[in-house]
Design a protein around this motif. Structure first.
Motif, short mmCIF file in Angstrom:
data_model
loop_
_atom_site.label_atom_id
_atom_site.label_comp_id
_atom_site.label_asym_id
_atom_site.label_seq_id
_atom_site.Cartn_x
_atom_site.Cartn_y
_atom_site.Cartn_z
N LEU A 235 28.64 5.61 11.24
CA LEU A 235 27.65 5.10 12.17
C LEU A 235 27.15 3.73 11.71
CD1 LEU A 235 25.57 8.39 12.58
CD2 LEU A 235 27.68 7.72 13.73
N THR A 236 26.60 2.98 12.65
CA THR A 236 26.04 1.66 12.34
C THR A 236 24.60 1.62 12.83
OG1 THR A 236 28.22 0.64 12.61
CG2 THR A 236 26.31 -0.82 12.62
N TYR A 237 23.69 1.19 11.97
CA TYR A 237 22.29 1.11 12.36
C TYR A 237 21.71 -0.20 11.83
CZ TYR A 237 21.14 2.54 7.57
OH TYR A 237 21.03 2.60 6.22
N GLU A 238 20.46 -0.47 12.20
CA GLU A 238 19.76 -1.66 11.71
C GLU A 238 18.38 -1.26 11.21
OE1 GLU A 238 17.79 -3.09 15.92
OE2 GLU A 238 19.17 -4.40 14.88
N ASP A 239 17.75 -2.12 10.48
CA ASP A 239 16.45 -1.81 9.88
C ASP A 239 15.34 -2.07 10.88
OD1 ASP A 239 14.56 -1.12 8.04
OD2 ASP A 239 14.54 -3.06 7.03
N SER A 240 15.27 -1.23 11.90
CA SER A 240 14.24 -1.37 12.93
C SER A 240 13.93 0.00 13.52
CB SER A 240 14.70 -2.32 14.03
OG SER A 240 15.83 -1.79 14.70
N PHE A 241 12.73 0.13 14.08
CA PHE A 241 12.33 1.41 14.66
C PHE A 241 11.06 1.20 15.47
CE2 PHE A 241 9.91 0.95 10.81
CZ PHE A 241 8.68 1.56 11.07
N TYR A 242 10.69 2.23 16.25
CA TYR A 242 9.38 2.23 16.87
C TYR A 242 8.78 3.63 16.72
CZ TYR A 242 11.99 3.95 21.02
OH TYR A 242 12.81 4.63 21.87
N ILE A 243 7.50 3.77 17.04
CA ILE A 243 6.76 5.01 16.78
C ILE A 243 6.35 5.65 18.11
CG2 ILE A 243 4.72 6.04 15.68
CD1 ILE A 243 4.72 3.74 13.72
N GLN A 244 6.44 6.98 18.16
CA GLN A 244 5.95 7.75 19.30
C GLN A 244 4.99 8.83 18.79
OE1 GLN A 244 9.58 9.13 21.32
NE2 GLN A 244 9.28 7.49 22.81
N GLU A 245 4.04 9.20 19.65
CA GLU A 245 3.10 10.29 19.34
C GLU A 245 3.22 11.35 20.42
OE1 GLU A 245 -1.67 11.11 18.47
OE2 GLU A 245 -1.01 9.18 19.28
N LYS A 246 3.09 12.60 20.03
CA LYS A 246 3.15 13.70 21.00
C LYS A 246 1.77 13.91 21.59
CE LYS A 246 5.74 17.94 21.61
NZ LYS A 246 6.55 18.99 20.92
N ILE A 247 1.64 13.58 22.87
CA ILE A 247 0.36 13.65 23.58
C ILE A 247 0.54 14.54 24.80
CG2 ILE A 247 -1.44 12.33 24.76
CD1 ILE A 247 -0.54 9.89 23.12
N ASP A 248 -0.27 15.61 24.87
CA ASP A 248 -0.18 16.56 25.99
C ASP A 248 1.24 17.08 26.17
OD1 ASP A 248 -2.90 16.24 26.51
OD2 ASP A 248 -2.55 14.57 27.88
N GLY A 249 1.92 17.32 25.05
CA GLY A 249 3.24 17.91 25.10
C GLY A 249 4.38 16.95 25.37
N LYS A 250 4.08 15.63 25.51
CA LYS A 250 5.11 14.65 25.77
C LYS A 250 5.07 13.54 24.73
CE LYS A 250 5.31 15.32 30.81
NZ LYS A 250 5.19 14.67 32.13
N TRP A 251 6.24 13.04 24.36
CA TRP A 251 6.32 11.94 23.41
C TRP A 251 6.08 10.62 24.12
CZ3 TRP A 251 6.19 12.86 18.42
CH2 TRP A 251 6.64 14.08 17.93
N GLN A 252 5.10 9.86 23.61
CA GLN A 252 4.75 8.57 24.22
C GLN A 252 4.73 7.49 23.15
OE1 GLN A 252 1.19 8.78 26.64
NE2 GLN A 252 1.61 10.88 27.27
N ASP A 253 5.15 6.28 23.54
CA ASP A 253 5.13 5.15 22.61
C ASP A 253 3.70 4.80 22.23
OD1 ASP A 253 7.78 5.14 23.14
OD2 ASP A 253 7.86 3.17 24.05
N VAL A 254 3.51 4.44 20.97
CA VAL A 254 2.21 3.94 20.51
C VAL A 254 2.42 2.63 19.78
CG1 VAL A 254 1.05 6.18 20.35
CG2 VAL A 254 2.43 5.39 18.43
N TYR A 255 1.34 1.86 19.66
CA TYR A 255 1.37 0.53 19.02
C TYR A 255 2.35 -0.40 19.74
CZ TYR A 255 -0.85 3.45 15.55
OH TYR A 255 -1.68 4.35 14.92
N ARG A 256 2.39 -0.32 21.09
CA ARG A 256 3.30 -1.16 21.85
C ARG A 256 2.96 -2.64 21.75
NH1 ARG A 256 7.05 1.08 25.47
NH2 ARG A 256 7.48 -1.10 25.81
N GLU A 257 1.71 -2.94 21.37
CA GLU A 257 1.32 -4.35 21.29
C GLU A 257 1.91 -5.04 20.08
OE1 GLU A 257 -1.75 -2.05 18.97
OE2 GLU A 257 -0.61 -1.82 20.81
N LYS A 258 2.46 -4.25 19.14
CA LYS A 258 3.05 -4.83 17.94
C LYS A 258 4.53 -5.10 18.15
CE LYS A 258 -0.78 -4.31 15.57
NZ LYS A 258 -0.85 -3.41 14.42
N ALA A 259 5.04 -6.14 17.49
CA ALA A 259 6.47 -6.44 17.58
C ALA A 259 7.28 -5.29 16.98
CB ALA A 259 6.78 -7.74 16.84
#
Length: 320
Positions: A235-259
């Protein structure tokens, strides 16, 4: 060796070299694009269009100007770039066609008209703009606690940012005499008809991502995972990621204002191997609240030579 074989060999080696160099240069950007593409879309606004009359009277060098016009705001779809990932695009213009300047000011897009564009002694070319309010405000997409239209900003080689009306008058002889703006729409929030799709549906099969700790404290900076590749593929990957939080049973993006911090460095994850991978979440927040979270990383799975399929790796962790 006949001349035809020599000719083919002469063309073949440079061609292979060009293909190898192109793959090396293109693959990192392909990773960036795929990582952004796999992000969930931002929630669609319920109110996608609005018209908001305003009245403005101001004075520049003893000359008075009056503007009575209508601000027209529209939802303009989804945009993507390596700095912000996926984001909502907005459009704002005046009914009479007068140009509105859009720029990033204090982490907010400012849509403004120009009050002054000229030379100021000691600071050179200077722009002074008057904020008319952005589409997120008028269409009710974002809830503000202490914001209203009417900010005045300056941009020059020696000064930049929001300035007060006192400074506007004392230093630049510009006075805001009267300003009236329409109230924003109420109850817009986001569309309930927006389709929810869990990005984990596109998780790479045969790869597990397990947190090394059962939970972390709110001031944690590093989240450590064990990645295990049980497949026969590199597999090939890169050193990057984003964060999600489980809210009301669904995964939602958080800290979207950050690069999101996508990189151009490609890293190989060999078949039937296990590695330790550390996520530095301090690039998003220095004090993450209690909750259930996961990190999402883009990864490329090879199909055949120089052909890849885009997937993600998802690892859950808890903050207590």
């Amino acid at each position: 060796m006949n001349s035809k074989k020599i000719l083919l060999l002469g063309f073949g080696i440079p061609l292979l070299l060009v293909v190898a160099i192109a793959s090396f240069l293109i693959l990192p950007w392909l990773l960036i694009f795929i990582g952004i593409y796999l992000e969930p879309n931002p929630p669609t606004p319920m109110n996608k269009h609005g018209e908001f009359p305003f009245h403005l009277v101001y004075e520049v060098d003893d000359k008075q100007y009056t503007i009575d016009d209508t601000i027209i705001c529209d939802y303009a779809g989804i945009g993507m770039d390596e700095g912000h990932g996926k984001y909502i695009k907005w459009d704002e213009h005046l009914a009479n066609g007068e140009k509105i300047t859009q720029k990033l000011m204090s982490n907010e897009d400012q849509f403004s008209i120009t009050l002054f564009n000229g030379f100021v002694q000691g600071q050179g070319g200077t722009f002074i703009n008057y904020d008319l309010g952005n589409p997120q405000y008028y269409l009710g997409y974002k809830k503000y606690t202490s914001y209203n239209p009417g900010r005045v900003s300056i941009s020059s080689s020696t000064a930049s940012g929001i300035i007060s009306e006192d400074e506007l008058w004392n230093k630049y002889k510009i006075k805001i005499i009267e300003a009236k703006f329409s109230q924003p729409m109420v109850g817009n929030s986001i569309s309930t008809s927006s389709s929810y799709k869990d990005v984990a549906q596109n998780a790479a099969k045969g790869v597990t991502v397990i947190s090394q700790e059962s939970s972390y404290s709110p001031n944690t900076k590093l989240i450590i995972f064990t990645w295990k590749n049980d497949t026969d593929k590199q597999l090939t990957y890169e050193d990057s990621f984003y964060i999600q939080e489980k809210i009301d049973g669904k995964w939602q993006d958080v800290y979207r204002e950050k690069a999101v911090g996508f990189s151009q460095d490609k890293i190989s994850f060999d078949p039937h191997t296990q590695i330790t991978y550390t996520y530095d979440i301090s690039k998003y927040t220095n004090n993450i609240p209690s909750g259930n979270y996961r990190v999402v990383s883009p990864v490329l799975v090879p199909l055949k030579e120089r052909s890849y399929e885009a997937h993600v790796l998802c690892g859950e962790f808890t903050i207590n």
